[in-house]
Design a protein around this motif. Structure first.
Motif, PDB file in Angstrom:
ATOM      1  N   ASN A  12       0.842  -1.191   0.000  1.00  0.00           N
ATOM      2  CA  ASN A  12       0.000   0.000   0.000  1.00  0.00           C
ATOM      3  C   ASN A  12       0.885   1.252   0.000  1.00  0.00           C
ATOM      4  N   PRO A  13       0.788   2.087  -1.027  1.00  0.00           N
ATOM      5  CA  PRO A  13       1.677   3.250  -1.114  1.00  0.00           C
ATOM      6  C   PRO A  13       1.447   4.280  -0.003  1.00  0.00           C
ATOM      7  N   ARG A  14       0.211   4.409   0.469  1.00  0.00           N
ATOM      8  CA  ARG A  14      -0.054   5.372   1.550  1.00  0.00           C
ATOM      9  C   ARG A  14       0.604   4.924   2.852  1.00  0.00           C
ATOM     10  N   LEU A  20       7.760   5.715   5.793  1.00  0.00           N
ATOM     11  CA  LEU A  20       9.011   6.369   5.401  1.00  0.00           C
ATOM     12  C   LEU A  20       9.141   7.755   6.028  1.00  0.00           C
ATOM     13  N   LEU A  21       8.062   8.538   5.991  1.00  0.00           N
ATOM     14  CA  LEU A  21       8.139   9.899   6.541  1.00  0.00           C
ATOM     15  C   LEU A  21       8.293   9.895   8.055  1.00  0.00           C
ATOM     16  N   VAL A  22       7.448   9.146   8.744  1.00  0.00           N
ATOM     17  CA  VAL A  22       7.522   9.113  10.209  1.00  0.00           C
ATOM     18  C   VAL A  22       8.852   8.504  10.653  1.00  0.00           C
ATOM     19  N   GLY A  23       9.266   7.435  10.003  1.00  0.00           N
ATOM     20  CA  GLY A  23      10.540   6.810  10.350  1.00  0.00           C
ATOM     21  C   GLY A  23      11.721   7.735  10.168  1.00  0.00           C
ATOM     22  N   ALA A  24      11.733   8.470   9.067  1.00  0.00           N
ATOM     23  CA  ALA A  24      12.836   9.407   8.818  1.00  0.00           C
ATOM     24  C   ALA A  24      12.836  10.539   9.841  1.00  0.00           C
ATOM     25  N   LEU A  75      10.688  -1.492  -0.758  1.00  0.00           N
ATOM     26  CA  LEU A  75       9.325  -1.842  -1.156  1.00  0.00           C
ATOM     27  C   LEU A  75       8.704  -0.804  -2.089  1.00  0.00           C
ATOM     28  N   VAL A  76       9.419   0.276  -2.336  1.00  0.00           N
ATOM     29  CA  VAL A  76       8.933   1.281  -3.282  1.00  0.00           C
ATOM     30  C   VAL A  76       9.234   0.750  -4.684  1.00  0.00           C
ATOM     31  N   ILE A  77       8.306  -0.063  -5.184  1.00  0.00           N
ATOM     32  CA  ILE A  77       8.505  -0.717  -6.469  1.00  0.00           C
ATOM     33  C   ILE A  77       7.225  -0.633  -7.295  1.00  0.00           C
ATOM     34  N   ASP A  78       7.396  -0.769  -8.601  1.00  0.00           N
ATOM     35  CA  ASP A  78       6.241  -0.824  -9.494  1.00  0.00           C
ATOM     36  C   ASP A  78       6.101  -2.252 -10.015  1.00  0.00           C
TER      37      ASP A  78
END
Length: 159
Positions: A12-14, A20-24, A75-78
């Motif tokens: 799920n991209p959301r 990613l944002l919270v972790g960073a 996991l950011v893959i198409d």
């Protein structure tokens, strides 16, 4: 035989974006916390017993979260990249037998399921989950040690 599209669902991209944002942000905050604490300690301000254990706890926690974010970046893959990852994981001969993808966030992974042959991990490096587990366990252990030490110091000061 064509398989339904939901069998080949990507992560799920959301959810991935939030991770990613919270972790960073949390990783950077923990690192800045350690830098500020050590800077204040070196200047003689806010010197308190146990600052070393708290800083070490924050560093290890930042490493655990950073490692998880690093794995999540994979996991950011198409669809094309997922097909290539599965082909590399199961081998060219069995690439046509992949009947579904199995993405997961805990443990972090992207599995390629082969009909009658099990799942093969792809995309996320194999060292990510063990490293996150060891670093996370170490951070929790250090946090408990810091809390116990602070509690003992408070009790000693009262008596």
């Amino acid at each position: 035989m064509l398989m339904p599209e939901e069998h080949f669902a990507l992560p799920n991209p959301r959810v991935l974006l939030v991770i990613l944002l919270v972790g960073a942000v949390v990783t950077l905050w923990l690192v800045s916390y350690v830098i500020r604490r050590l800077y204040w300690y070196s200047l003689g301000y806010r010197r308190s017993p146990g600052v070393g254990v708290r800083c070490l706890t924050a560093v290890v926690a930042a490493a655990a979260i950073g490692m998880y974010v690093w794995g999540a970046l994979h996991l950011v893959i198409d669809k094309t990249t997922a097909d290539q990852e599965c082909k590399a994981a199961v081998g060219a001969a069995r690439a046509g037998d992949v009947d579904r993808y199995e993405p997961s966030f805990v443990p972090l992974g992207f599995g390629c399921h082969v009909a009658g042959g099990g799942s093969y991990e792809a995309a996320v490096p194999g060292y990510v989950n063990p490293a996150v587990a060891v670093l996370g366990f170490t951070a929790v252990t250090l946090a408990v040690c810091a809390a116990v030490g602070a509690s003992q110091r408070e009790e000693a000061e009262r008596s």
